[in-house]
Design an enzyme around this catalytic site. Structure first.
Site, PDB file in Angstrom:
ATOM      1  N   ALA A 161      57.145  33.458  -7.805  1.00 23.33           N
ATOM      2  CA  ALA A 161      57.408  34.278  -8.984  1.00 23.33           C
ATOM      3  C   ALA A 161      58.888  34.238  -9.287  1.00 23.33           C
ATOM      4  O   ALA A 161      59.703  33.765  -8.494  1.00 23.33           O
ATOM      5  CB  ALA A 161      56.956  35.719  -8.757  1.00 23.33           C
ATOM      6  N   GLY A 164      63.770  39.933 -10.596  1.00 21.08           N
ATOM      7  CA  GLY A 164      64.947  40.424 -11.307  1.00 21.08           C
ATOM      8  C   GLY A 164      66.236  39.768 -10.869  1.00 21.08           C
ATOM      9  O   GLY A 164      67.217  39.779 -11.606  1.00 21.08           O
ATOM     10  N   TRP A 167      64.537  33.374  -8.345  1.00 19.13           N
ATOM     11  CA  TRP A 167      63.250  32.834  -7.935  1.00 19.13           C
ATOM     12  C   TRP A 167      62.878  33.304  -6.539  1.00 19.13           C
ATOM     13  O   TRP A 167      63.728  33.508  -5.676  1.00 19.13           O
ATOM     14  CB  TRP A 167      63.282  31.303  -7.963  1.00 19.13           C
ATOM     15  CG  TRP A 167      63.161  30.745  -9.351  1.00 19.13           C
ATOM     16  CD1 TRP A 167      64.169  30.260 -10.127  1.00 19.13           C
ATOM     17  CD2 TRP A 167      61.958  30.635 -10.106  1.00 19.13           C
ATOM     18  NE1 TRP A 167      63.676  29.856 -11.345  1.00 19.13           N
ATOM     19  CE2 TRP A 167      62.319  30.065 -11.365  1.00 19.13           C
ATOM     20  CE3 TRP A 167      60.634  30.956  -9.882  1.00 19.13           C
ATOM     21  CZ2 TRP A 167      61.385  29.819 -12.355  1.00 19.13           C
ATOM     22  CZ3 TRP A 167      59.697  30.703 -10.862  1.00 19.13           C
ATOM     23  CH2 TRP A 167      60.088  30.136 -12.091  1.00 19.13           C
ATOM     24  N   ASP A 283      64.347  49.677  -8.441  1.00 19.88           N
ATOM     25  CA  ASP A 283      63.582  48.775  -9.293  1.00 19.88           C
ATOM     26  C   ASP A 283      62.080  48.944  -9.099  1.00 19.88           C
ATOM     27  O   ASP A 283      61.340  47.962  -9.052  1.00 19.88           O
ATOM     28  CB  ASP A 283      63.986  47.317  -9.012  1.00 19.88           C
ATOM     29  CG  ASP A 283      63.554  46.371 -10.134  1.00 19.88           C
ATOM     30  OD1 ASP A 283      63.355  46.852 -11.270  1.00 19.88           O
ATOM     31  OD2 ASP A 283      63.399  45.162  -9.873  1.00 19.88           O
TER      32      ASP A 283
END
Length: 773
Positions: A161, A164, A167, A283
């Site tokens: 994925a 933020g 990778w 986050d």
């Protein structure tokens, strides 16, 4: 105000498991202390229903038996309150992206959040370059390729994925049994500030050891094939699905509210753990909550930072708190992300085109879910309040309120009772409104009319008292005074204050607040409302976020018949602790008092709806609060729904000391409806209630009322089977008149009012069956 203010919201639990539970009878504690901070003993909390244990600690389905199940098809969250389908285990290799490319609409500058790498008229947008606004470098290409060996240990398998901060790669640890691991690189390895962040992560992430947080194995450096040096965090691989993936699979549907709450309750202990280290997660969002076969974990610790730290701050727009860039990471900013995550899981949140979610929570008119679950809406509003001081003070405070809201949601969904143990309120100190309707029948004996109105002092005396945190510095001194004699309480407080001033004993740091609130409770119990108000006025400037001040102010206004003001204060308390039953009970009673005050105007419509809904909410959740059952029955009867009112009273448990009063009130409601609506079934049901109450003092007067109603029904054209009886008398003119006559004579013998006795005898003579002699 401090992030962890003193107050009952911070009362801690007994040791609880924050893990997924496959069988409610087989609770496995993943860690002995899932909460990072302290707990309270069971004696510090008081159940609303004394016959039930707290379902958060143990909840089993009715009729369930202990059993051993090797692979159940469902697993349970929140101590067995919520059943969810099992998440299937998948091969990690199948999670690798075939074409690892960041879509252009997801490309934003890591520093200023401005769009970068977008298409122009000359062709597709660049995957690397510099931000045109702040000049920070960006690179959206993976720096590692499949087969590449990082730090001579981790063999890259591919991309999982894009997060933020860059990778995320799947790899095999060739030094440790070829276990699966995850490598998380920096978004911009050439950026100095990003390397500073990586250095800070090395210092604290390796110390994190919590079952709800992904494990950090290592920190390594590696030079890519392009010659770019980069640091990587090596983490455990957590299989399963993220909540974001679950949302995508269900689209356009959202996750049911009960499920979403259960998932979030699983990660709140992990947030509290980070907060206890002086850190903030920063986050939280559906992407970073992973649900596996048997656990829920926080993944991606890249944005974790010291609280109130400066420098580069990482998070996700649409989830970040509005003050985040000015205050830095705080407990309050993390609480905001929890609220936004819950909203994103359950609501269709407005979103900018190709951008983040817009701030704010939709209105109930826009989202039916919020109309169905009003307590859930209040919880979201508090968690995401623009003022950080108005949010939940700790992750645990939010957890406790989520537990109460979850019960309310489940009760709405299943129409089953979910009693709760309150950590911030004591038990109700009594009941009110139990005999409001049935005492009208006393007029048959006494000859005096009694209005079916609530008695405000009985409400004040019945409502519970907020608790003091057992580990509050003032608790040892003040807890014994909470339920004692109010005059003795005030004397003890005066003596303690004098001893503190003389230096004979130390002054607890919270004594100014807790001592004043204890005095307020005593003054209110004594009816000395002005003294209570003076103390509350002095506290308000320094403790404006403490909801207990609103609670006691509401009690003071209630005592002075300022019902609208009282309602407003109780409403604020409900918004601050939306998972508690006490504010709902206070709101229902106050709304009913307002109906009595505003009778004859248009305003009662608002109060009628409020009283009915709040009484219903309390009774649906806690069948031990009899005041709510009788209150709901009164409101339903006034609205003409006698059948539901009677059904509500029939739900009062046999073990309740008010069970007989509920039967008598149900009997009264059945036979006092308009005679045009009366049926023989109503009359027979009323008589059945009386047959079950042979020793009740009000039995005679109720028999007179039932027989009178039966006679009126017969005169109206009722056609019973003449062979049937009611209370031992035949359903005929002669039978009912004879029965009513004998009952009235018995009532006359019981009354102490001489004139009323004569009136009853005259009435019996007039009602007796006609004869020719």
């Amino acid at each position: 105000m401090p992030e962890h203010p003193s107050g009952s919201e911070n009362i801690r639990p007994t040791a609880q498991s924050s893990t997924l539970i496959e069988d409610p009878t087989d609770v496995t504690y993943r860690a002995p202390y899932p909460w990072a901070t302290r707990r309270a003993s069971p004696a510090e909390t008081s159940p609303w229903s004394s016959d039930e244990d707290d379902p958060l600690l143990s909840e089993a389905e009715p009729g369930s038996e202990r059993s051993v199940r090797s692979r159940p098809s469902v697993r349970r969250l929140s101590a067995g309150l919520v059943d969810l389908p099992r998440v299937s285990q998948v091969d990690p290799a199948t999670a690798i992206l075939r074409d690892p490319e960041v879509p252009e609409d997801k490309r934003f500058c890591w520093k200023c959040q401005q769009p970068v790498g977008r298409s122009t008229g000359d062709g597709p947008g660049p995957t690397s370059g510099k931000c045109p606004k702040c000049g920070s470098p960006f690179n959206f290409r993976p720096l590692l390729s499949p087969g590449e060996l990082v730090a001579d240990q981790y063999e890259v398998q591919g991309c999982l994925a894009y997060g933020g901060m860059g990778w995320i790669f799947l790899a095999r640890d060739r030094n440790v049994s070829d276990r699966w691991v995850v490598l998380k690189g920096l978004q911009n390895p050439l950026d100095f500030e990003a390397h500073v962040v990586a250095l800070a992560e090395r210092q604290f992430l390796s110390e994190m050891a919590h079952p709800g947080i992904v494990k950090i194995f290592n920190f390594v450096k590696h030079r890519s094939a392009e010659g770019v040096p980069c640091g990587y965090i090596v983490m455990e691989y957590v299989g399963g699905q993220s909540l974001k993936e679950m949302l995508d699979l269900r689209a356009p549907e959202r996750i049911p509210v009960a499920e979403a709450i259960a998932y979030v309750m699983e990660v709140l202990p992990a947030l509290d753990y980070l907060h206890s280290f002086g850190l903030a997660y920063n986050d939280l969002k559906p992407d970073n909550i992973m649900v596996t076969e048997d656990e829920v974990k926080l993944i991606d610790l890249g944005a974790v930072a010291a609280r109130e730290s400066g420098g580069s701050l990482y998070g996700t727009l649409g989830y970040q708190a509005p003050e985040f860039t000015s205050t830095g990471p705080t407990v309050a900013s993390d609480i905001h992300t929890v609220g936004r995550t819950l909203a994103a899981l359950t609501l269709n949140m407005p979103t900018e085109r190709f951008g983040p979610k817009l701030p704010g929570i939709p209105s109930p008119d826009e989202e039916p879910v919020l109309r169905r679950y009003p307590a859930f809406r209040r919880l979201l509003l508090r968690a995401t309040d623009p003022d950080p001081a108005q949010r939940f003070p700790t992750a645990y405070a939010m957890y406790r309120q989520l537990a109460g809201v979850l019960r309310a949601v489940l009760a709405e969904d299943t129409n089953r009772e979910y009693p709760q143990t309150s950590a911030v309120f004591g038990s109700p100190r009594g009941d009110f409104g139990i005999d409001t309707l049935i005492r009208q029948t006393d007029g048959v004996i006494e000859g005096v009319h009694r209005a079916p109105t609530l008695d405000p002092p009985s409400i004040v005396a019945a409502l519970p008292v907020p608790l003091i945190d057992s580990e509050d510095p003032s608790a040892e001194l003040l807890t014994p005074l909470l339920h004692g004699d109010p005059r003795q309480t005030l004397d003890t407080l005066r003596q303690s204050t004098a001893d503190m001033s003389a230096g004979a004993i130390g002054t607890p740091e919270t004594f100014e607040l807790e001592g004043a609130l204890t005095a307020v409770r005593a003054y209110l119990d004594l009816g000395e409302v002005e003294q209570a108000r003076e103390h509350l006025a002095r506290l308000l400037p320094a403790y404006r976020t403490d909801w207990r001040i609103d609670w006691y102010t509401g009690i003071a206004e209630l005592s002075c018949a300022e019902y609208e003001r009282a309602y407003d204060h109780f409403d604020r308390v409900h918004s601050m602790v939306p998972g508690e039953i006490a504010p709902l009970l206070a709101l229902a009673a106050t709304a009913e008092l307002l109906i009595q005050t505003h009778e004859g105007s248009d305003e009662p419509d608002r109060w009628r709806a409020a009283a009915t809904e709040y009484y219903r909410s309390v009774w649906r959740n806690a069948r031990g609060v009899a005041s709510a059952a009788f209150g709901l029955a009164r409101r339903l009867a006034v609205d003409g729904d006698v059948a539901t009112a009677v059904a509500t009273l029939q739900q009062v448990p046999h073990s309740s000391r008010h069970h007989n009063a509920a039967r008598m009130t149900a009997c009264l409601l059945l036979v006092t409806k308009p005679v045009t609506e009366l049926t023989q079934a109503d009359l027979d049901a009323a008589a059945a209630h009386l047959h079950a109450l042979p020793d009740e003092p009000r039995l005679l007067q109720l028999q007179a009322i039932v027989l009178s109603a039966a006679l009126a029904w017969l005169h109206r054209g009722g056609q019973p089977d003449p062979r049937t009886t009611i209370l031992g008398f035949r359903y005929t003119e002669t039978g009912l008149r004879g029965g009513l006559e004998s009952v009235l004579r018995a009532v006359a013998r019981a009354t102490s009012n001489r004139l009323h006795r004569y009136a009853l005898i005259d009435l019996a003579n007039n009602i007796r069956p006609r004869s020719l002699w």
